[in-house]
Design a protein around this motif. Structure first.
Motif, PDB file in Angstrom:
ATOM      1  N   MET A  64       0.846  -1.198   0.000  1.00  0.00           N
ATOM      2  CA  MET A  64       0.000   0.000   0.000  1.00  0.00           C
ATOM      3  C   MET A  64       0.878   1.244   0.000  1.00  0.00           C
ATOM      4  N   ILE A  65       0.517   2.209  -0.859  1.00  0.00           N
ATOM      5  CA  ILE A  65       1.233   3.478  -0.941  1.00  0.00           C
ATOM      6  C   ILE A  65       0.354   4.557  -0.321  1.00  0.00           C
ATOM      7  N   GLN A  66       0.844   5.119   0.778  1.00  0.00           N
ATOM      8  CA  GLN A  66       0.166   6.257   1.398  1.00  0.00           C
ATOM      9  C   GLN A  66       1.072   7.477   1.296  1.00  0.00           C
ATOM     10  N   GLY A  67       0.499   8.656   1.454  1.00  0.00           N
ATOM     11  CA  GLY A  67       1.268   9.884   1.314  1.00  0.00           C
ATOM     12  C   GLY A  67       1.127  10.785   2.517  1.00  0.00           C
ATOM     13  N   THR A  68       2.052  11.718   2.647  1.00  0.00           N
ATOM     14  CA  THR A  68       1.984  12.675   3.744  1.00  0.00           C
ATOM     15  C   THR A  68       0.969  13.776   3.471  1.00  0.00           C
ATOM     16  N   MET A  69       0.525  13.880   2.213  1.00  0.00           N
ATOM     17  CA  MET A  69      -0.429  14.911   1.807  1.00  0.00           C
ATOM     18  C   MET A  69      -0.982  14.540   0.436  1.00  0.00           C
TER      19      MET A  69
END
Length: 503
Positions: free
Chosen positions: A6-11
């Motif tokens: 899973m790729i999550q982002g800081t924004m």
């Protein structure tokens, strides 16, 4: 059972979608059957699948990178903003209803069974599922009942890679601050960090990376560069709107309405040598283009009123009177008619006059048209008369019915319902159609641009269109090649193999 990452982002706009697309292509190149997944997407740019269902374009791009046909299970929930506080909620490709933000926030947990049903269906077919988050997992006001970031990671039992955007500054604070705001269980699911959009000498960054790993306790699995690849953007944060401002041999202006949608329709035109495609928001920016495009919009009536108030409608009509090519797509097509009526308050309600450039009337209805089509230009005149007889393909997605008072511009076949019908209208140098993607075929863009060149006295042999399907393939390969150079793929495979077991 499929492995997941899973790729999550800081924004928002940290680069999650692009990295997911690149990983999909890498895994495909490595011989795996791979599919993308995003439980909940918010975007005005959407796509219609082969069976007539609606989904977000980011997962369509990722599916193309994976070499598979997009299917609605890859994006079971799509939110299409209708105004600043509400969205049309689409579940499994079909409209559920319009909801305000608070109403949806209270309701969304009921959609978990639909999310997991879609996810498990992909698990049955694919070796690897690349999951994309949304926004940031550290939005503390939204974490309760989360279904798209850490909530989704828990449901899928997926390890997470957290992406930070160094181009906007403060990447170390982004990454460490996000980790600090996660619960311990959530932080344990983050197995790697990625610094994205880096420009310059990476060795200068090394001391910061060492400190980041020490303080965060999580390895950095890549420092990816600011990539110059032409891959479709999805939302209003796209940098495409900030592109070129100066006219070239042939100048095309797209009216950037407040609720613009499906601006990916114009990527083929952007990539033609000698053609400038500019997004404009006011009369000063419009200048004197060879072609004005009115794009799709999520709220045709309000965007037309916006154009009316700031003077752009008047400038478009003046241009049409002088022979400038005006082309409307979907909502932009509806604006070109004589009237727009909304008796069921699908949009703003009531009735307003259109621009009066095409002899037709539009009435909004609650039933959404969603279909894929192929067709042929037929009754078309003016500067672009050479388009007559040329085939095109694309998709329709709209909530209005338009009745023309003249010969239709094209004959189309709906290959979801397998029926033929007529679409569009042209009068002089004004053209309109409901079909998104109509410029994607090379023969269409080449013929159109050469016709404009010939009209301007430019050697038409200098102008060549772009075959978007072939062009996209080259760009996905470029993306994968770059990510292979800058990501520790061996480490990422190890992370997938271990899953979410403790470090």
């Amino acid at each position: 059972m499929a492995k997941t990452i899973m790729i999550q982002g800081t924004m928002s706009n940290a680069g999650k979608s692009l990295i997911c697309a690149g990983l999909c292509r890498i895994f495909r190149q490595d011989g795996y059957k791979v599919a993308p997944f995003k439980s909940q997407n918010m975007a005005l740019n959407s796509f219609i699948t082969e069976n007539g269902l609606e989904m977000g374009r980011a997962q369509v791009v990722q599916a193309e990178a994976a070499g598979i046909a997009p299917q609605v299970e890859m994006n079971p929930i799509l939110l299409k903003p209708t105004n600043d506080t509400g969205s049309q909620v689409i579940v499994n490709g079909e409209v559920l209803q319009n909801m305000c933000a608070r109403e949806y926030f209270a309701y969304k947990k009921q959609l978990v069974p639909e999310i997991m049903r879609a996810f498990h269906k992909l698990e049955e077919t694919y070796d690897i599922i690349v999951i994309e988050g949304a926004g940031s997992p550290a939005e503390i006001n939204l974490k309760q009942d989360d279904i798209v970031n850490m909530g989704m990671a828990k449901m899928a039992k997926s390890p997470v890679l957290l992406v930070g955007d160094i181009d906007r500054g403060g990447v170390f604070a982004q990454l460490l601050g996000t980790l600090m705001l996660l619960e311990e269980e959530e932080k344990n699911m983050v197995k790697g960090l990625i610094i994205n959009k880096f420009r310059g000498d990476k060795t200068i960054l090394d001391p910061g990376i060492q400190m980041l790993e020490e303080r965060g306790g999580i390895p950095v699995v890549g420092v990816t560069p600011y990539l110059s690849v032409e891959i479709e953007d999805e939302d209003s944060l796209t940098e495409r709107f900030q592109g070129r401002k100066e006219a070239e041999l042939i100048d095309i202006a797209v009216i950037r309405t407040p609720r613009i949608s499906n601006f990916t329709d114009f990527i083929a035109l952007e990539n033609i040598k000698g053609v400038s495609l500019r997004y404009v928001r006011d009369c000063r920016e419009l200048k004197h283009p060879d072609m004005i495009i009115l794009p799709g919009t999520k709220n045709t009536m309000e965007d037309l009123l916006w154009m009316r108030q700031n003077g752009l409608e008047t400038e478009v009509k003046k241009g049409a009177a002088k022979g400038t090519i005006v082309w409307g797509i979907c909502g932009g097509y509806q604006m070109l008619g004589e009237s727009l009526s909304d008796p069921e308050s699908v949009e703003a309600g009531g009735r307003i006059d259109g621009m009066g450039l095409l002899p037709m009337e539009t009435t909004f209805v609650r039933q959404k048209t969603r279909t894929r089509v192929n067709g042929t230009f037929q009754h078309i005149g003016g500067i672009l008369k050479e388009l007559s007889g040329i085939a095109f393909e694309g998709y329709e997605i709209h909530m209005g019915e338009t009745r023309g008072k003249d010969m239709p511009m094209s004959r189309i076949k709906d290959y979801v319902q397998e029926k033929s019908s007529e679409d569009g209208l042209s009068k002089g140098n004004v053209y309109g159609t409901y079909v998104h993607g109509i410029f994607d075929k090379e023969e269409v863009t080449t013929t159109m641009i050469r016709a404009i060149a010939k009209h301007k006295g430019i050697d038409p042999d200098e102008m060549e269109g772009v075959d978007m399907k072939a062009f996209k393939e080259t760009q996905y390969d470029l993306l994968a090649d770059s990510l292979r150079q800058h990501l520790d793929m061996k480490k990422i495979y190890e992370i997938m193999d271990r899953g979410i077991t403790d470090r």
